[in-house]
Design a protein around this motif. Structure first.
Motif, PDB file in Angstrom:
ATOM      1  N   ALA A 106     -10.153   0.257  -2.137  1.00  0.00           N
ATOM      2  CA  ALA A 106      -9.566  -1.081  -2.222  1.00  0.00           C
ATOM      3  C   ALA A 106      -9.648  -1.771  -0.871  1.00  0.00           C
ATOM      4  O   ALA A 106      -9.816  -1.132   0.167  1.00  0.00           O
ATOM      5  CB  ALA A 106      -8.102  -0.997  -2.671  1.00  0.00           C
TER       6      ALA A 106
ATOM      7  N   ALA B  97      -7.742  -5.319   1.152  1.00  0.00           N
ATOM      8  CA  ALA B  97      -6.718  -6.366   1.021  1.00  0.00           C
ATOM      9  C   ALA B  97      -6.698  -7.252   2.254  1.00  0.00           C
ATOM     10  O   ALA B  97      -7.085  -6.831   3.346  1.00  0.00           O
ATOM     11  CB  ALA B  97      -5.340  -5.734   0.802  1.00  0.00           C
TER      12      ALA B  97
ATOM     13  N   LEU C 185       1.234  -9.487   2.564  1.00  0.00           N
ATOM     14  CA  LEU C 185       0.058  -9.335   1.717  1.00  0.00           C
ATOM     15  C   LEU C 185      -0.320 -10.678   1.110  1.00  0.00           C
ATOM     16  O   LEU C 185       0.536 -11.405   0.605  1.00  0.00           O
ATOM     17  CB  LEU C 185       0.364  -8.332   0.602  1.00  0.00           C
TER      18      LEU C 185
ATOM     19  N   GLY D  26      -5.518  -8.688  -2.763  1.00  0.00           N
ATOM     20  CA  GLY D  26      -6.116  -7.362  -2.752  1.00  0.00           C
ATOM     21  C   GLY D  26      -7.138  -7.225  -3.862  1.00  0.00           C
ATOM     22  O   GLY D  26      -7.086  -7.942  -4.868  1.00  0.00           O
TER      23      GLY D  26
ATOM     24  N   THR E 105      -9.444  -4.009  -5.852  1.00  0.00           N
ATOM     25  CA  THR E 105      -9.833  -2.607  -5.974  1.00  0.00           C
ATOM     26  C   THR E 105     -11.336  -2.492  -6.136  1.00  0.00           C
ATOM     27  O   THR E 105     -12.028  -3.479  -6.430  1.00  0.00           O
ATOM     28  CB  THR E 105      -9.156  -1.953  -7.185  1.00  0.00           C
TER      29      THR E 105
ATOM     30  N   TYR F 273      -5.294  -8.763  -6.951  1.00  0.00           N
ATOM     31  CA  TYR F 273      -3.881  -9.146  -6.851  1.00  0.00           C
ATOM     32  C   TYR F 273      -3.794 -10.326  -5.890  1.00  0.00           C
ATOM     33  O   TYR F 273      -4.495 -10.372  -4.876  1.00  0.00           O
ATOM     34  CB  TYR F 273      -3.043  -7.986  -6.303  1.00  0.00           C
TER      35      TYR F 273
ATOM     36  N   PRO G 197      -5.529  -0.060   1.673  1.00  0.00           N
ATOM     37  CA  PRO G 197      -4.227  -0.389   1.112  1.00  0.00           C
ATOM     38  C   PRO G 197      -3.914   0.571  -0.035  1.00  0.00           C
ATOM     39  O   PRO G 197      -4.802   0.927  -0.810  1.00  0.00           O
ATOM     40  CB  PRO G 197      -4.435  -1.811   0.593  1.00  0.00           C
ATOM     41  N   ARG G 198      -2.667   1.015  -0.135  1.00  0.00           N
ATOM     42  CA  ARG G 198      -2.338   2.036  -1.123  1.00  0.00           C
ATOM     43  C   ARG G 198      -1.124   1.656  -1.958  1.00  0.00           C
ATOM     44  O   ARG G 198      -0.191   1.037  -1.462  1.00  0.00           O
ATOM     45  CB  ARG G 198      -2.067   3.376  -0.420  1.00  0.00           C
TER      46      ARG G 198
ATOM     47  N   SER H 176       1.149   0.419  -5.460  1.00  0.00           N
ATOM     48  CA  SER H 176       1.377  -0.858  -6.131  1.00  0.00           C
ATOM     49  C   SER H 176       1.814  -1.955  -5.162  1.00  0.00           C
ATOM     50  O   SER H 176       1.707  -3.138  -5.475  1.00  0.00           O
ATOM     51  CB  SER H 176       2.427  -0.679  -7.232  1.00  0.00           C
TER      52      SER H 176
ATOM     53  N   TRP I  31       0.442  -2.214  -2.167  1.00  0.00           N
ATOM     54  CA  TRP I  31      -0.712  -2.445  -1.281  1.00  0.00           C
ATOM     55  C   TRP I  31      -0.326  -2.195   0.181  1.00  0.00           C
ATOM     56  O   TRP I  31      -0.682  -2.973   1.073  1.00  0.00           O
ATOM     57  CB  TRP I  31      -1.248  -3.865  -1.454  1.00  0.00           C
TER      58      TRP I  31
END
Length: 120
Positions: free
Chosen positions: A33, A35, A47, A50, A52, A58, A99-100, A102, A104
């Motif tokens: 991903a 972002a 944020l 983002g 994936t 997002y 970014p990790r 939900s 991000w």
């Protein structure tokens, strides 16, 4: 750590457009991903958008319908197309390639960022 270099910022009038670029040291295709974040003076980094590897995206509510995140695998570059810019979009914009979750949360290294100033 994957290195990133952001570019494309500048001064633009309200209602104008800019396209930011994020060039990475690793193939975009290999990254789960990417972002974009921004930080305005006196504010925390937030944020913005983002994307994936599978193409899901997002957007923060404040930029929905105005900003578009995309990526060009052949150029190892991610983009943030920003239209209908507002003064409140003024900030330094950063990309992050790790970014990790939900939320991000950014785990990758940061570049120097690129300044966006929206003003008449």
């Amino acid at each position: 750590q994957v290195q990133v270099v952001e570019s494309g910022g500048g001064l633009v009038q309200p209602g104008g457009s800019l396209r930011l670029s994020c060039t990475t040291s690793r193939s975009i295709f290999e990254l789960p991903a990417i972002a974009w974040y921004r930080q305005a003076p006196g504010n925390q980094r937030e944020l913005v958008a983002g994307r994936t590897n599978g193409g899901s995206t997002y957007y923060a509510d404040s930029v929905k319908g105005r900003f578009t995140i995309s990526a060009d695998n052949a150029k190892n570059t991610a983009y943030l197309q920003m239209n209908s810019l507002k003064p409140e979009d003024t900030a330094v914009y950063y990309c992050n390639v790790d970014p990790r979750g939900s939320r991000w949360l950014p785990f990758g290294s940061w570049g120097q960022g690129t300044q966006v100033l929206v003003s008449s």
